[in-house]
Design a protein around this motif. Structure first.
Motif, PDB file in Angstrom:
ATOM      1  N   GLU A  71      34.358  40.246  35.511  1.00 11.47           N
ATOM      2  CA  GLU A  71      33.633  40.388  36.324  1.00 11.47           C
ATOM      3  C   GLU A  71      33.512  39.174  37.808  1.00 11.47           C
ATOM      4  OE1 GLU A  71      28.263  38.186  36.301  1.00 11.47           O
ATOM      5  OE2 GLU A  71      30.036  38.543  34.163  1.00 11.47           O
ATOM      6  N   VAL A  72      34.701  38.303  37.913  1.00  9.64           N
ATOM      7  CA  VAL A  72      35.263  37.628  38.995  1.00  9.64           C
ATOM      8  C   VAL A  72      36.663  38.462  38.961  1.00  9.64           C
ATOM      9  CG1 VAL A  72      36.175  35.937  40.096  1.00  9.64           C
ATOM     10  CG2 VAL A  72      33.798  35.499  38.526  1.00  9.64           C
TER      11      VAL A  72
ATOM     12  N   ARG B 205      32.632  37.851  44.314  1.00 16.56           N
ATOM     13  CA  ARG B 205      32.735  38.059  44.286  1.00 16.56           C
ATOM     14  C   ARG B 205      32.013  38.937  44.912  1.00 16.56           C
ATOM     15  NH1 ARG B 205      27.988  37.127  39.617  1.00 16.56           N
ATOM     16  NH2 ARG B 205      27.577  38.682  40.008  1.00 16.56           N
TER      17      ARG B 205
ATOM     18  N   CYS C 152      39.696  37.899  40.051  1.00 17.65           N
ATOM     19  CA  CYS C 152      40.850  36.741  40.633  1.00 17.65           C
ATOM     20  C   CYS C 152      41.677  37.447  41.343  1.00 17.65           C
ATOM     21  CB  CYS C 152      40.828  36.952  39.193  1.00 17.65           C
ATOM     22  SG  CYS C 152      40.703  37.201  38.191  1.00 17.65           S
TER      23      CYS C 152
ATOM     24  N   ASN D  40      38.690  31.074  35.398  1.00 16.16           N
ATOM     25  CA  ASN D  40      37.690  31.774  35.453  1.00 16.16           C
ATOM     26  C   ASN D  40      36.857  32.216  33.839  1.00 16.16           C
ATOM     27  OD1 ASN D  40      36.191  34.106  35.935  1.00 16.16           O
ATOM     28  ND2 ASN D  40      38.380  35.043  36.458  1.00 16.16           N
TER      29      ASN D  40
ATOM     30  N   TYR E 281      34.749  34.724  33.457  1.00 16.04           N
ATOM     31  CA  TYR E 281      34.733  35.843  33.954  1.00 16.04           C
ATOM     32  C   TYR E 281      34.957  36.682  34.325  1.00 16.04           C
ATOM     33  CZ  TYR E 281      30.133  32.432  34.339  1.00 16.04           C
ATOM     34  OH  TYR E 281      29.032  31.560  33.796  1.00 16.04           O
TER      35      TYR E 281
ATOM     36  N   TYR F 280      33.202  31.457  42.387  1.00 11.04           N
ATOM     37  CA  TYR F 280      33.422  32.955  41.701  1.00 11.04           C
ATOM     38  C   TYR F 280      32.070  33.508  42.533  1.00 11.04           C
ATOM     39  CZ  TYR F 280      35.170  30.386  37.616  1.00 11.04           C
ATOM     40  OH  TYR F 280      35.678  29.788  36.826  1.00 11.04           O
ATOM     41  N   ASP F 281      31.346  32.666  42.579  1.00 11.24           N
ATOM     42  CA  ASP F 281      30.212  33.760  44.083  1.00 11.24           C
ATOM     43  C   ASP F 281      30.930  34.058  45.407  1.00 11.24           C
ATOM     44  OD1 ASP F 281      27.307  34.461  44.338  1.00 11.24           O
ATOM     45  OD2 ASP F 281      27.069  33.504  46.078  1.00 11.24           O
TER      46      ASP F 281
END
Length: 118
Positions: free
Chosen positions: A61-62, A24, A64, A56, A58, A20-21
């Motif tokens: 936020e992510v 982003r 995808c 996922n 998030y 995820y990091d």
DNA sequence: GCCCTACATCAAC
DNA sequence: GTTGATGTAGGGC
């Protein structure tokens, strides 16, 4: 009553958090392949990345939807590999400047691969 | 050019 | 042990 609702939604693992990091970091108008993410992680397989993205937790936020297959295919979205969700993914990407044609990435130049490389 | 199959590889179930 | 939002290699249309 105890309705054990098969804990499908588990908390993200360390591995997933790493994915995820990285995701982003992808700017708008750019896409990455599962393999690229796996590579950025250093030690992972494209499938493992897909597993993390599919979970996922998030969602907004992510991004995808900025993740596609290395061969230019669209991959999946929100747990679906086909259906209306895929069309939505293509639409979102097109909105960001990533043009797809026949379910394939039209311009591979949109592929982003500069993680952590500031 | 297109699609499908087989094997490899890592994490989660 | 099997599956999975893949990747690469090989074969067929």
């Amino acid at each position: 009553m105890k309705i054990k609702k098969t804990k499908i939604e588990r908390e993200p693992t360390e591995f997933a958090l790493r994915v995820y990091d990285l995701l982003r970091q992808v700017p708008r108008g750019r896409v990455v392949s599962y393999g690229e993410l796996a590579r950025a992680l250093g030690k992972a397989s494209p499938r493992a990345v897909g597993q993390a993205l599919r979970r996922n937790p998030y969602a907004p936020e992510v991004p995808c939807h900025r993740v596609i297959a290395a061969n230019g295919r669209i991959g999946g979205f929100q747990g679906y590999r086909t259906g209306p969700a895929l069309r939505r993914k293509l639409d979102l990407l097109a909105r960001e400047g990533v043009v797809f044609e026949k379910g394939r990435l039209k311009d591979a130049a949109n592929k982003f691969h500069e993680f952590g490389v500031t």
